[in-house]
Write an enzyme that holds these catalytic residues in place. Sequence first.
Site, PDB file in Angstrom:
ATOM      1  N   GLU A  37       0.864  -1.179   0.000  1.00 17.91           N
ATOM      2  CA  GLU A  37       0.000   0.000   0.000  1.00 17.91           C
ATOM      3  C   GLU A  37       0.901   1.229   0.000  1.00 17.91           C
ATOM      4  O   GLU A  37       1.880   1.313   0.758  1.00 17.91           O
ATOM      5  CB  GLU A  37      -0.930   0.040   1.219  1.00 17.91           C
ATOM      6  CG  GLU A  37      -1.768   1.328   1.219  1.00 17.91           C
ATOM      7  CD  GLU A  37      -2.849   1.410   2.297  1.00 17.91           C
ATOM      8  OE1 GLU A  37      -2.986   0.453   3.084  1.00 17.91           O
ATOM      9  OE2 GLU A  37      -3.550   2.443   2.345  1.00 17.91           O
ATOM     10  N   ASN A  92      -4.334   5.053  -2.127  1.00 21.04           N
ATOM     11  CA  ASN A  92      -5.494   5.709  -1.523  1.00 21.04           C
ATOM     12  C   ASN A  92      -5.976   6.841  -2.416  1.00 21.04           C
ATOM     13  O   ASN A  92      -5.211   7.720  -2.781  1.00 21.04           O
ATOM     14  CB  ASN A  92      -5.129   6.264  -0.150  1.00 21.04           C
ATOM     15  CG  ASN A  92      -4.816   5.158   0.831  1.00 21.04           C
ATOM     16  OD1 ASN A  92      -5.706   4.460   1.292  1.00 21.04           O
ATOM     17  ND2 ASN A  92      -3.536   4.976   1.122  1.00 21.04           N
ATOM     18  N   GLU A 124      -7.891   2.374  -3.437  1.00 15.06           N
ATOM     19  CA  GLU A 124      -8.605   2.266  -2.163  1.00 15.06           C
ATOM     20  C   GLU A 124      -9.463   3.503  -1.957  1.00 15.06           C
ATOM     21  O   GLU A 124      -8.981   4.630  -2.020  1.00 15.06           O
ATOM     22  CB  GLU A 124      -7.616   2.135  -0.995  1.00 15.06           C
ATOM     23  CG  GLU A 124      -6.792   0.870  -1.068  1.00 15.06           C
ATOM     24  CD  GLU A 124      -6.055   0.581   0.238  1.00 15.06           C
ATOM     25  OE1 GLU A 124      -6.153   1.391   1.190  1.00 15.06           O
ATOM     26  OE2 GLU A 124      -5.386  -0.457   0.296  1.00 15.06           O
ATOM     27  N   ASP A 154     -12.087   0.901   1.614  1.00 15.15           N
ATOM     28  CA  ASP A 154     -11.144   1.062   2.730  1.00 15.15           C
ATOM     29  C   ASP A 154     -11.876   1.313   4.050  1.00 15.15           C
ATOM     30  O   ASP A 154     -13.014   1.796   4.048  1.00 15.15           O
ATOM     31  CB  ASP A 154     -10.233   2.266   2.408  1.00 15.15           C
ATOM     32  CG  ASP A 154      -8.916   2.195   3.165  1.00 15.15           C
ATOM     33  OD1 ASP A 154      -8.719   1.244   3.932  1.00 15.15           O
ATOM     34  OD2 ASP A 154      -8.086   3.108   2.968  1.00 15.15           O
ATOM     35  N   GLU A 211      -6.579  -4.925   8.223  1.00 14.19           N
ATOM     36  CA  GLU A 211      -5.565  -3.891   8.451  1.00 14.19           C
ATOM     37  C   GLU A 211      -5.090  -3.924   9.897  1.00 14.19           C
ATOM     38  O   GLU A 211      -5.806  -4.388  10.782  1.00 14.19           O
ATOM     39  CB  GLU A 211      -6.175  -2.504   8.212  1.00 14.19           C
ATOM     40  CG  GLU A 211      -6.752  -2.291   6.841  1.00 14.19           C
ATOM     41  CD  GLU A 211      -7.163  -0.838   6.652  1.00 14.19           C
ATOM     42  OE1 GLU A 211      -8.014  -0.356   7.415  1.00 14.19           O
ATOM     43  OE2 GLU A 211      -6.604  -0.188   5.751  1.00 14.19           O
TER      44      GLU A 211
HETATM   45  P1  C2E Z   1      -5.064   4.009   5.794  1.00 11.46           P
HETATM   46  O1  C2E Z   1      -5.303   4.047   4.340  1.00 11.46           O
HETATM   47  O2  C2E Z   1      -6.028   3.200   6.608  1.00 11.46           O
HETATM   48  O3  C2E Z   1      -3.589   3.468   5.969  1.00 11.46           O
HETATM   49  C1  C2E Z   1      -3.204   2.604   6.926  1.00 11.46           C
HETATM   50  C2  C2E Z   1      -2.615   3.347   8.088  1.00 11.46           C
HETATM   51  O4  C2E Z   1      -2.448   2.445   9.154  1.00 11.46           O
HETATM   52  C3  C2E Z   1      -1.254   3.910   7.791  1.00 11.46           C
HETATM   53  O5  C2E Z   1      -1.090   5.088   8.526  1.00 11.46           O
HETATM   54  C4  C2E Z   1      -0.343   2.854   8.341  1.00 11.46           C
HETATM   55  O6  C2E Z   1       0.921   3.341   8.696  1.00 11.46           O
HETATM   56  C5  C2E Z   1      -1.112   2.450   9.560  1.00 11.46           C
HETATM   57  N1  C2E Z   1      -0.757   1.113   9.968  1.00 11.46           N
HETATM   58  C6  C2E Z   1      -0.400   0.097   9.171  1.00 11.46           C
HETATM   59  N2  C2E Z   1      -0.171  -1.017   9.879  1.00 11.46           N
HETATM   60  C7  C2E Z   1      -0.395  -0.693  11.169  1.00 11.46           C
HETATM   61  C8  C2E Z   1      -0.325  -1.444  12.386  1.00 11.46           C
HETATM   62  O7  C2E Z   1      -0.023  -2.638  12.424  1.00 11.46           O
HETATM   63  N3  C2E Z   1      -0.640  -0.774  13.534  1.00 11.46           N
HETATM   64  C9  C2E Z   1      -0.982   0.554  13.528  1.00 11.46           C
HETATM   65  N4  C2E Z   1      -1.270   1.122  14.707  1.00 11.46           N
HETATM   66  N5  C2E Z   1      -1.041   1.255  12.397  1.00 11.46           N
HETATM   67  C10 C2E Z   1      -0.755   0.659  11.226  1.00 11.46           C
HETATM   68  P2  C2E Z   1      -0.558   6.370   7.862  1.00 11.46           P
HETATM   69  O8  C2E Z   1       0.529   6.035   6.887  1.00 11.46           O
HETATM   70  O9  C2E Z   1      -0.261   7.322   8.955  1.00 11.46           O
HETATM   71  O10 C2E Z   1      -1.787   6.844   7.044  1.00 11.46           O
HETATM   72  C11 C2E Z   1      -2.919   7.299   7.698  1.00 11.46           C
HETATM   73  C12 C2E Z   1      -4.020   7.547   6.752  1.00 11.46           C
HETATM   74  O11 C2E Z   1      -3.722   8.634   5.892  1.00 11.46           O
HETATM   75  C13 C2E Z   1      -4.261   6.398   5.770  1.00 11.46           C
HETATM   76  O12 C2E Z   1      -5.024   5.432   6.395  1.00 11.46           O
HETATM   77  C14 C2E Z   1      -4.978   7.105   4.657  1.00 11.46           C
HETATM   78  O13 C2E Z   1      -6.342   7.252   4.968  1.00 11.46           O
HETATM   79  C15 C2E Z   1      -4.343   8.450   4.652  1.00 11.46           C
HETATM   80  N6  C2E Z   1      -3.329   8.487   3.583  1.00 11.46           N
HETATM   81  C16 C2E Z   1      -2.033   8.101   3.635  1.00 11.46           C
HETATM   82  N7  C2E Z   1      -1.447   8.311   2.440  1.00 11.46           N
HETATM   83  C17 C2E Z   1      -2.397   8.814   1.598  1.00 11.46           C
HETATM   84  C18 C2E Z   1      -2.433   9.220   0.245  1.00 11.46           C
HETATM   85  O14 C2E Z   1      -1.450   9.150  -0.490  1.00 11.46           O
HETATM   86  N8  C2E Z   1      -3.607   9.684  -0.267  1.00 11.46           N
HETATM   87  C19 C2E Z   1      -4.737   9.779   0.488  1.00 11.46           C
HETATM   88  N9  C2E Z   1      -5.841  10.235  -0.066  1.00 11.46           N
HETATM   89  N10 C2E Z   1      -4.746   9.397   1.783  1.00 11.46           N
HETATM   90  C20 C2E Z   1      -3.591   8.926   2.346  1.00 11.46           C
HETATM   91 CA    CA Z   2      -5.813   2.723   2.735  1.00 13.86          CA
HETATM   92 CA    CA Z   3      -7.529   1.687   5.940  1.00 12.84          CA
END
Ligand code: C2E
Ligand code: CA
Ligand code: CA
Length: 525
Positions: A37, A92, A124, A154, A211
């Site tokens: 991802e 995403n 997603e 998602d 997830e």
């Molecule tokens: P998301 O799409 O649900 O992405 C998964 C988030 O969960 C990611 O946080 C990831 O680092 C975190 N995660 C993954 N595995 C674990 C785990 O085992 N435990 C915990 N506690 N967390 C885990 P991240 O990278 O901080 O991203 C947060 C949210 O920001 C994403 O949720 C997504 O909604 C948004 N996001 C990130 N990158 C993009 C992007 O390029 N475009 C858009 N539109 N949204 C983004």
């Molecule tokens: Ca996602």
């Molecule tokens: Ca997600």
Amino acid sequence: MIVIEPHDISRALHHGEFLPHFQPIVHLRTGQLYGFELLARWNHPRRGPVAPQEFIPQAERDGWIGELTHELMRQAFPVLARLSPSCKLAVNISPLRLRAQDLPRQICDLGAASGFALQRLILEVTESALMDDVEQSRSVAAQLKEMGCHLALDDFGTGYSSLSHLQALPFDELKVDRSFVQRMTQQRDSRKIVAAVVGLGQSLGLTTVAEGVETQEQVEMLLWLGCELGQGWHYGRPAPAAELPAIVAALEQSATFDAAKNLAGRPSFSLDGLPAQRLSHLQAVYDSAPVGLAFLDRELRYRDINRRLANLNGHPVADHIGRTVAEMLPEIFPVLEPYLRRALSGESVSGIEMPWDLPEPNPVKDIVFSYEPARDEADEIVGVSVAVIDVTRLKRAEEDRRTSEEHFRNMMELLPQIPWVLDPDGRALDVSRRWLALSGMSGEDWRGFGWLTALHPDDVQPTLDIMHHSIQTGEPMDAHYRVRPKGSDWIWVHARGSARRDEKGNIQLWYGSLEAVPRPVHIQP
Ligand code: C2E
Ligand code: CA
Ligand code: CA
């Protein structure tokens, strides 16, 4: 949230401050890599790394989310193009972007420029993206699907969860939000939600992705529930492009090991079937079983019952569902209840025989039943699994046999002869009880070769000789010997018997009888 100035953004976008990070998504069963991802990271020159929650909402609000996503995909596609062609990339897509008519064209161009096949791309979408203007999103989604892209819903289960969202777009995947996955091993409700979402995905033909998988315990529970893919710190944190080859190699190494470990703990009835398939298979077995079966919940309500048990209970299947045992079987519930309570407290109650006293015309008179506590994935007792066998005919046959045996015995006791049975080597297996009076023996002393001790010492060897001759030749036995009734003198008896053979001609048993006789003429006093 940080305050972001317009010049910040333009600098960041044009100086490569936004960097794609990649988090592995794996096959839970084998531990093999499925894809990555793409997650946004901002490498701010002054603040250092900034998390997406801090800038994505603003990017959406201020209208630069499209540029940001484009920039991230532009960097990510060539990275993925260098990995195995089976490795997917999940991106995403913000709610607004899904309505932008230029999105399909943009993705198409990026794919062509990098050599990244769009069949490997998963977009997603969060549920909130579908809230308004579904029509426009639908047309963009249709074009993306046409290009070979896949669609994932998602964070399913959070926000504006609605089952109608699942139908709004042609989804291929369902991502179970990490909040449920993480509470799943402790909280029954979260577990139920994950189970329901996985089941829902399966029945709609969608691939389910869990997830936030952080522990092996979660992996095992997800596998048990039939979830196919997982993503989380257990498999790897989001990492920059440079680390990808190492991550791929490490996952490949541990995949075989994981596969063996996960398979070892699987229930043995099916390794490949998904719960939905297992369920329909089990349902067929359930309905056709020659045993009455039911599942009761903790309140002792029938949740499921097969036709055979419904017949035993004397009511149609449909009448049972949702009703308690007390309602369905008021006459015998007081007898059953203690057993049911024992099962609910974790004891397995098996092979209990009891009369089935239901009102006429129920033909069932006797049953044998078992109550087994039914446990869920976390070992909590969720109900009782019931198995009932109708033993009315068996019991009746047993009673008939016993009565006829008694008749026979009584008759035998009336005959002047004393019947006996020997095994092929001459050991006594059975004899009329009158032998005791005649021989002065007691109890079961006559068994085996014990009966020989009742004989006059002079008669033992001649009797043995006659027996051996018969055993060797198969000719009938015919012997005279003396025995001494209690408190009396020696008397003569005449024993005769013949062999009973099996179909191959081997002697199975010797049947015979004996009776008291005057001293035989051929024996000298
Ligand atoms: P998301 O799409 O649900 O992405 C998964 C988030 O969960 C990611 O946080 C990831 O680092 C975190 N995660 C993954 N595995 C674990 C785990 O085992 N435990 C915990 N506690 N967390 C885990 P991240 O990278 O901080 O991203 C947060 C949210 O920001 C994403 O949720 C997504 O909604 C948004 N996001 C990130 N990158 C993009 C992007 O390029 N475009 C858009 N539109 N949204 C983004
Ligand atoms: Ca996602
Ligand atoms: Ca997600």
